[in-house]
Design a protein around this motif. Structure first.
Motif, PDB file in Angstrom:
ATOM      1  N   SER A   1       9.556   5.605   3.255  1.00 51.07           N
ATOM      2  CA  SER A   1       9.078   4.230   3.346  1.00 51.07           C
ATOM      3  C   SER A   1      10.223   3.241   3.194  1.00 51.07           C
ATOM      4  CB  SER A   1       8.010   3.976   2.285  1.00 51.07           C
ATOM      5  OG  SER A   1       7.534   2.647   2.349  1.00 51.07           O
TER       6      SER A   1
ATOM      7  N   GLY B   1       0.814  -1.210   0.000  1.00 51.73           N
ATOM      8  CA  GLY B   1       0.000   0.000   0.000  1.00 51.73           C
ATOM      9  C   GLY B   1       0.849   1.262   0.000  1.00 51.73           C
ATOM     10  N   GLU B   2       1.890   1.296   0.819  1.00 49.86           N
ATOM     11  CA  GLU B   2       2.772   2.459   0.855  1.00 49.86           C
ATOM     12  C   GLU B   2       3.454   2.679  -0.498  1.00 49.86           C
ATOM     13  OE1 GLU B   2       5.635   2.170   3.974  1.00 49.86           O
ATOM     14  OE2 GLU B   2       4.133   2.061   5.573  1.00 49.86           O
TER      15      GLU B   2
ATOM     16  N   GLN C   1      -3.250   2.554  -8.473  1.00 47.99           N
ATOM     17  CA  GLN C   1      -4.267   1.718  -7.870  1.00 47.99           C
ATOM     18  C   GLN C   1      -3.880   0.245  -8.088  1.00 47.99           C
ATOM     19  OE1 GLN C   1      -6.793   3.151  -6.080  1.00 47.99           O
ATOM     20  NE2 GLN C   1      -5.710   5.073  -6.581  1.00 47.99           N
TER      21      GLN C   1
ATOM     22  N   GLY D   1       1.310   6.662  -6.866  1.00 49.57           N
ATOM     23  CA  GLY D   1       0.009   7.130  -7.322  1.00 49.57           C
ATOM     24  C   GLY D   1      -0.741   6.093  -8.127  1.00 49.57           C
TER      25      GLY D   1
ATOM     26  N   SER E   1       8.231  10.687  -0.018  1.00 53.36           N
ATOM     27  CA  SER E   1       7.381   9.661   0.576  1.00 53.36           C
ATOM     28  C   SER E   1       7.994   8.279   0.402  1.00 53.36           C
ATOM     29  CB  SER E   1       5.993   9.706  -0.066  1.00 53.36           C
ATOM     30  OG  SER E   1       5.192   8.630   0.383  1.00 53.36           O
TER      31      SER E   1
ATOM     32  N   ASP F   1       0.894   3.954  -3.083  1.00 55.73           N
ATOM     33  CA  ASP F   1       0.550   5.349  -2.783  1.00 55.73           C
ATOM     34  C   ASP F   1       1.651   6.294  -3.264  1.00 55.73           C
ATOM     35  OD1 ASP F   1      -1.829   4.588  -1.634  1.00 55.73           O
ATOM     36  OD2 ASP F   1      -1.124   4.764   0.441  1.00 55.73           O
TER      37      ASP F   1
ATOM     38  N   TYR G   1       7.138   8.997  -9.050  1.00 58.44           N
ATOM     39  CA  TYR G   1       6.748   8.777  -7.658  1.00 58.44           C
ATOM     40  C   TYR G   1       7.086   9.981  -6.808  1.00 58.44           C
ATOM     41  CZ  TYR G   1      11.734   7.572  -6.978  1.00 58.44           C
ATOM     42  OH  TYR G   1      13.113   7.592  -6.936  1.00 58.44           O
TER      43      TYR G   1
END
Length: 288
Positions: free
Chosen positions: A184, A132-133, A141, A139, A180, A136, A176
């Motif tokens: 991570s 999930g990280e 799905q 960007g 962020s 995200d 990306y």
């Protein structure tokens, strides 16, 4: 006295492309601060420092502009080719922070090739939080994922997040949130995020995010290629398998890595060529 710094591009596609690496063949007496300063001044994603040992072997250490890295495939290939150009083809043994790395060099069709045998390679399924990280930060799905290739965290001296995409077009749009993803990756202690799209069962387009090295993307990543080989073995691909990884095309630095999964061995073999580059050329190919 300043060290003799060599510059090579490893995992070239013929006479072009590849990933630049610095190589210092005699780093005897150098301390960590000196090596980090040299790596930062060179500006490549990694520089290899070789320490000759009394028994004739070499101890290798690898530094990005930001920190020491336990294992670096493309800098290992570059070092092996540099030694071979002076001493001729044959087997080499490097002691690295990730363990013993054996490299065989040979001349094929007029080119020098180096094949490294990685530290033991393996992988495990990524957790929901890890995946999930990562999604995200990019960007994306979950519908971009290729169900044939579940997301894993691979290991072959370093840890790498491995994510398979359904479409090459998604890979082409690779982008990306740097801060962020860097946070991570630091938390999970990943060296790269290895994103790929399958051309076939034996050929893959790949891209690698590399914030821990201070660059946005790496054009050829031998350590991640080795981890990817361990991943393919873990998810059930044939054990006697050779695959081709195409990396760097989207960066204008086409690279070709051959990955061999060997029956009865936990290690993976990664092969490629290298070419000499001049100071100032090909600098910061993967710049942030």
């Amino acid at each position: 006295m300043s060290p003799d710094i060599l510059r090579y591009a490893a995992f070239t596609d013929g006479s072009v492309g590849g990933n630049p690496a610095g190589v210092v063949l005699d780093a005897g007496g150098m301390v960590e601060a000196e090596m980090l300063a040299i790596a930062g001044a060179i500006g490549y994603s990694e520089t290899a420092f070789a320490f000759p040992q009394e028994d004739g072997s070499l101890r290798l250490r690898f530094f990005s502009p930001l920190a020491e890295v336990a294992f670096c495939g493309h800098a290992t290939i570059a070092t092996a080719i540099a030694i071979t150009e002076s001493h001729g083809p044959g087997p080499l043994r490097f002691d690295s922070p990730a363990g013993l790395v054996e490299v065989a060099t040979q001349r094929h069709d007029g080119e020098l090739w180096a094949t490294l045998t990685s530290p033991p390679a393996s992988s495990r399924p990524a957790t929901e939080n890890e995946l999930g990280e990562t999604l995200d930060a990019f960007g994306w799905q979950r519908d971009v994922l290729d169900d044939r290739y579940p997301a894993h965290v691979g290991f072959a001296g370093n840890h790498h997040m491995i994510v398979g995409l359904r479409d090459r077009a998604t890979l082409s749009d690779f982008d990306y949130d740097y801060d962020s993803l860097a946070a991570s990756m630091s938390h999970h202690q990943w060296t790269t995020v290895h994103v790929f799209a399958a051309r076939s069962g034996s050929e893959f387009d790949v891209r690698n995010a590399f914030p821990p090295g201070g660059v946005r993307e790496d054009p050829a990543t031998g350590a991640a290629a080795a981890a990817f080989g361990g991943y393919l073995r873990t998810i059930g691909s044939p054990v006697n398998l050779e695959v081709v990884l195409r990396q760097g095309q989207d960066m204008g630095s086409p690279s070709r890595l051959l990955v061999s999964i060997v029956p009865g061995s936990e290690s993976v073999r990664v092969s490629g060529t290298a070419r000499v580059i001049s100071a100032g050329a090909d600098d910061r190919v993967g710049g942030r």
